[in-house]
Design a protein around this motif. Structure first.
Motif, PDB file in Angstrom:
ATOM      1  N   GLY A  15      -5.230  -5.112   2.398  1.00  5.52           N
ATOM      2  CA  GLY A  15      -5.692  -6.093   1.624  1.00  5.52           C
ATOM      3  C   GLY A  15      -7.248  -5.619   1.190  1.00  5.52           C
ATOM      4  N   GLY A  16      -7.519  -4.426   1.870  1.00  2.10           N
ATOM      5  CA  GLY A  16      -8.873  -3.726   1.334  1.00  2.10           C
ATOM      6  C   GLY A  16      -7.869  -2.685  -0.022  1.00  2.10           C
ATOM      7  N   ILE A  17      -7.016  -2.316   0.533  1.00  4.81           N
ATOM      8  CA  ILE A  17      -6.556  -1.524  -1.485  1.00  4.81           C
ATOM      9  C   ILE A  17      -6.982  -2.340  -2.656  1.00  4.81           C
ATOM     10  N   TYR A  18      -5.375  -3.621  -2.041  1.00  9.27           N
ATOM     11  CA  TYR A  18      -5.693  -3.979  -2.913  1.00  9.27           C
ATOM     12  C   TYR A  18      -6.641  -4.849  -3.695  1.00  9.27           C
ATOM     13  N   PHE A 248      -2.663  -9.776   3.808  1.00  8.65           N
ATOM     14  CA  PHE A 248      -1.882 -10.361   5.197  1.00  8.65           C
ATOM     15  C   PHE A 248      -0.676 -11.152   5.179  1.00  8.65           C
ATOM     16  N   ALA A 249      -0.386 -11.686   3.692  1.00 14.84           N
ATOM     17  CA  ALA A 249       0.895 -12.332   3.857  1.00 14.84           C
ATOM     18  C   ALA A 249       2.208 -11.428   3.927  1.00 14.84           C
ATOM     19  N   SER A 251       2.350  -8.910   5.969  1.00 13.24           N
ATOM     20  CA  SER A 251       1.533  -8.284   6.772  1.00 13.24           C
ATOM     21  C   SER A 251       2.772  -8.471   7.934  1.00 13.24           C
ATOM     22  N   PHE A 252       2.557 -10.099   7.945  1.00 12.93           N
ATOM     23  CA  PHE A 252       3.330 -10.598   8.869  1.00 12.93           C
ATOM     24  C   PHE A 252       4.192 -11.261   8.450  1.00 12.93           C
ATOM     25  N   GLY A 253       4.098 -11.710   6.613  1.00 11.25           N
ATOM     26  CA  GLY A 253       6.019 -11.428   6.453  1.00 11.25           C
ATOM     27  C   GLY A 253       7.031 -10.801   6.987  1.00 11.25           C
ATOM     28  N   ALA A 254       6.139  -9.077   6.453  1.00  9.31           N
ATOM     29  CA  ALA A 254       7.230  -8.329   7.099  1.00  9.31           C
ATOM     30  C   ALA A 254       7.699  -7.834   9.052  1.00  9.31           C
ATOM     31  N   PHE A 255       6.492  -8.547   9.545  1.00 14.48           N
ATOM     32  CA  PHE A 255       7.064  -8.378  10.760  1.00 14.48           C
ATOM     33  C   PHE A 255       7.538  -9.364  11.181  1.00 14.48           C
ATOM     34  N   TYR A 256       7.921 -10.798  11.060  1.00 15.61           N
ATOM     35  CA  TYR A 256       7.869 -12.142  11.269  1.00 15.61           C
ATOM     36  C   TYR A 256       9.219 -12.498  10.802  1.00 15.61           C
ATOM     37  N   ILE A 257       9.892 -11.790   8.784  1.00 14.64           N
ATOM     38  CA  ILE A 257      10.652 -12.332   8.269  1.00 14.64           C
ATOM     39  C   ILE A 257      11.121 -11.232   7.792  1.00 14.64           C
ATOM     40  N   ASP A 260      12.711  -6.716   4.281  1.00 19.27           N
ATOM     41  CA  ASP A 260      13.407  -6.702   2.949  1.00 19.27           C
ATOM     42  C   ASP A 260      12.941  -7.093   1.700  1.00 19.27           C
ATOM     43  N   TYR A 261      11.956  -7.883   2.388  1.00 14.82           N
ATOM     44  CA  TYR A 261      10.962  -8.685   1.451  1.00 14.82           C
ATOM     45  C   TYR A 261       9.917  -8.991   1.425  1.00 14.82           C
ATOM     46  N   LYS A 262       9.018  -8.222   1.876  1.00 10.39           N
ATOM     47  CA  LYS A 262       7.615  -8.314   2.183  1.00 10.39           C
ATOM     48  C   LYS A 262       6.895  -7.601   0.616  1.00 10.39           C
TER      49      LYS A 262
END
Length: 287
Positions: A15-18, A248-249, A251-257, A260-262
């Motif tokens: 988020g900081g970089i983006y 955040f979306a 990071s959490f998406g890559a971990f919990y989903i 491949d879809y991050k």
């Protein structure tokens, strides 16, 4: 809980970089009122200049970052003077095409100078800190701290200084600002210089945990466009909050989903939020 906090750390890093990249993009949009596709190339140039200063000339990390920021700021000002300024009265399509031309030119130049290979940038901050069971690489903590400091400094500059106020005035109404004596050319050059500095610093911060290569700005600038549309075109708070949301979306998406879809998550969020608020999160009316 440790895994959850680990994703919070990763989300703050992304988020900081983006947010830094999106801030430079949204400031330029406020002046040009066209998407600056060349901003991704400035990000890439910042990483290459820092890497070259460290690898070829032996500069330390911070001196290389400062040199990269100065070089990309100059590059951005030259692009504004030579490419965008002559097209200031043209339709929005012409500056957009010109921005794509600058992007392709800079990528070809980087490939001619440094080749198409992937490069690894070294950093003096290779340590790892344990914080309550969370493994925190020092470089990631540096990214978070530096991004926060830059956001605060930029906010104070825009809201507490006369020069910053002229940038806001130009973004709101270019013709009106010119009528009250604001030098449009000086403000435009300053805005491009600031955007170049933000892009170079963001690239230098993130490159040690990523790779340096000519096309590295493509995905970052695509997500930056998602962020400024999400937060509201031309909105500085929107660029910051939007960047954190996407970070955040992912990071959490890559971990919990799935990892491949991050990279798709940002665009799914864009569709969902704009379906509810077509004008973005931080603007009053739709554009």
């Amino acid at each position: 809980m440790e895994l959850f906090l680990q994703q919070v750390l990763n989300g703050l890093t992304l988020g900081g970089i983006y947010s830094l990249v999106a801030l430079g993009l949204t400031l330029v949009y406020g002046i040009l009122h066209v998407p600056n596709f060349a901003h991704g190339a400035f990000y890439m140039a910042g990483a290459f200049v820092s890497w070259h200063l460290m690898a070829a000339w032996g500069f330390n990390y911070w001196v290389a970052m400062a040199g990269s920021a100065a070089a990309v700021a100059l590059l951005s000002v030259l692009a504004e003077r030579l490419v965008f300024h002559p097209l200031r009265k043209a339709s929005g399509l012409h500056p957009m095409i010109a921005a794509i031309g600058v992007l392709l030119f800079l990528e070809a130049g980087a490939q001619a100078l440094w080749g198409a290979d992937f490069h690894r940038m070294q950093t003096p901050y290779t340590g790892i800190i344990e914080l309550g069971g969370v493994t925190a690489p020092v470089q990631r903590l540096l990214i978070i701290a530096a991004a926060l400091v830059l956001m605060v400094v930029l906010h104070l500059f825009l809201t507490r200084t006369v020069t910053g106020s002229t940038i806001i005035a130009m973004a709101q109404n270019r013709d009106g600002a010119s009528l009250v004596g604001i030098d449009a050319n000086r403000v435009a050059m300053l805005t491009f210089a600031i955007s170049g500095v933000l892009a170079a610093v963001a690239a230098t911060l993130y490159a040690p945990i990523n790779l340096v290569y000519p096309a590295m700005g493509h995905l970052v600038i695509t997500k930056a466009f998602v962020i400024i549309i999400l937060g509201g075109m031309g909105s500085v708070p929107g660029a910051i909050i939007g960047g954190l949301i996407i970070g955040f979306a992912e990071s959490f998406g890559a971990f919990y989903i799935s990892t491949d879809y991050k990279d798709i998550i940002a665009f799914v969020l864009l569709v969902v939020i704009l379906s509810v608020r077509p004008q973005g999160l931080f603007t009053k009316g739709a554009h």
